[in-house]
Design an enzyme around this catalytic site. Sequence first.
Site, PDB file in Angstrom:
ATOM      1  N   ASP A 226       0.839  -1.114   0.043  1.00 41.74           N
ATOM      2  CA  ASP A 226       0.009   0.067   0.114  1.00 41.74           C
ATOM      3  C   ASP A 226       0.796   1.369  -0.028  1.00 41.74           C
ATOM      4  O   ASP A 226       0.658   2.101  -0.782  1.00 41.74           O
ATOM      5  CB  ASP A 226      -0.960   0.158   1.164  1.00 41.74           C
ATOM      6  CG  ASP A 226      -2.069  -0.946   1.051  1.00 41.74           C
ATOM      7  OD1 ASP A 226      -1.928  -1.837   0.229  1.00 41.74           O
ATOM      8  OD2 ASP A 226      -2.948  -0.826   2.178  1.00 41.74           O
TER       9      ASP A 226
ATOM     10  N   ARG B 192       0.146   5.941  17.104  1.00 47.07           N
ATOM     11  CA  ARG B 192      -0.044   7.007  16.005  1.00 47.07           C
ATOM     12  C   ARG B 192       0.408   8.123  16.543  1.00 47.07           C
ATOM     13  O   ARG B 192       0.964   8.911  15.851  1.00 47.07           O
ATOM     14  CB  ARG B 192      -1.400   6.774  15.846  1.00 47.07           C
ATOM     15  CG  ARG B 192      -2.193   5.584  15.202  1.00 47.07           C
ATOM     16  CD  ARG B 192      -1.141   4.868  14.520  1.00 47.07           C
ATOM     17  NE  ARG B 192      -1.315   3.632  13.541  1.00 47.07           N
ATOM     18  CZ  ARG B 192      -0.807   2.575  13.246  1.00 47.07           C
ATOM     19  NH1 ARG B 192       0.482   2.516  13.764  1.00 47.07           N
ATOM     20  NH2 ARG B 192      -1.392   1.759  12.490  1.00 47.07           N
TER      21      ARG B 192
ATOM     22  N   ASP C 124      -7.436   5.204  12.249  1.00 44.66           N
ATOM     23  CA  ASP C 124      -6.197   5.939  12.308  1.00 44.66           C
ATOM     24  C   ASP C 124      -5.742   7.169  11.383  1.00 44.66           C
ATOM     25  O   ASP C 124      -4.914   8.020  11.711  1.00 44.66           O
ATOM     26  CB  ASP C 124      -5.011   4.895  11.571  1.00 44.66           C
ATOM     27  CG  ASP C 124      -4.556   3.714  12.640  1.00 44.66           C
ATOM     28  OD1 ASP C 124      -4.824   3.909  13.723  1.00 44.66           O
ATOM     29  OD2 ASP C 124      -4.065   2.791  12.035  1.00 44.66           O
TER      30      ASP C 124
ATOM     31  N   SER D 174      -5.340  -7.656   7.446  1.00 40.00           N
ATOM     32  CA  SER D 174      -4.946  -6.220   8.095  1.00 40.00           C
ATOM     33  C   SER D 174      -4.027  -6.381   9.313  1.00 40.00           C
ATOM     34  O   SER D 174      -4.767  -6.685  10.397  1.00 40.00           O
ATOM     35  CB  SER D 174      -5.765  -5.046   7.980  1.00 40.00           C
ATOM     36  OG  SER D 174      -5.134  -3.867   8.515  1.00 40.00           O
TER      37      SER D 174
END
Length: 409
Positions: free
Chosen positions: A18, A98, A127, A181
């Site tokens: 990705d 994050r 996210d 994922s």
Amino acid sequence: MSRRPVKKIVLAYSGGLDTSVILKWLQDAYDAEVVTFTADLGQGEELEPARRKAEKAGIKQIYIDDLREEFVRDFCFPMVRANAVYEGEYLLGTSIARPLIAKRLVEIAHETGADAVAHGATGKGNDQVRFELGVAALDPSLRVIAPWREWELTSRTRLIEYAEKHGIAVPKDKRGEAPYSVDANLWHTSSEGKVLEDPAEEGFEAVCQRTVNPEDAPDRPEYVRIGFERGDATSIDGEPLSPATLLTRLNELGARHGIGRLDLVENRFVGMKSRGIYETPGGTILMAAHRGIEQLTLDRGAMHLKDELMPKYAKLIYEGFWFAPEREMLQAAIDHSQRYVSGEVRVKLYKGHCQVVGRSSPNSLYSLAHVTFEEDQVYDQKDAEGFIRLNALRLKLMADRKKRLGENE
């Protein structure tokens, strides 16, 4: 679609399919220089391939930063001091990583003179919110580019076609059915997708990669002693360790005994429910041990107030408000409560369970003289009668009113 021009973009880059596609797409769509940033948060992957892929794509400025100590010391440990758990079970492993990534994105943008940052989070997840709220709090002048909300590559097939067209290698496990994922760091591993999208289907053995099945764990329990100073873990079995080294050691212990597995359907901030499998072996042990040392050292009022504040604190982390003033205010209160939270906790590990079985502290509020069932000289049991009478007064007054108004039936 016209795009506001930018000169230089810092991309949060894993080197996977990705973000490799995103890297090329940014170069084409924005005709801008791209800087890549790959964070080592203890995900256990070799990061040099990300460097080689970035070099192949013509990237001149490549950042691969070892952030493991900062991650545990400045993000995980403050969260542990708060005993933060989202919706009763989730230990916030993805959420807490994050803000550090956002912080470093902003720092690299300043170092390189970039005017934009980019991430690979989709428009369906949390996210994107966490990254962008972090950037907004640290430098609102930076533009944030989220390709998944802009481009036309709206399916796995189109993504792979784009990659093949531009000579980007497509791993075998990325072809056909959409893969799981997976997000991993030193605190946890999370897995979503495929069979997990049906919450009725059991998913542990399909995706668990960090922990052994508890049924296959050793048949004898193992004990570990964790030392604390002012709310932070500092040692294992008497050996002083750095934050990241300590968590790594606890991960090894927890994984061996199948500790920290969670199957959760959670409420995403963006509005939908999602189902994931989480593995947090070391974090689960650490959270239990921290609770154990607080039981000895925290006053009842402070402990109960912390428990009232915790869901709000956890929700702020989950929703991306790490840098918000209310999280910082709560952190100040929580950290103040940890002044005397020092000592040692003994934890028993056995087939998926971790149980506090002993605790000691020089700052203990536990008084054997007061709680003993034997004769003592410090507590007059007759005092309890007046205490109960005063606490019962309002209940008696309400009962009398009900009787007076005929409301007892």
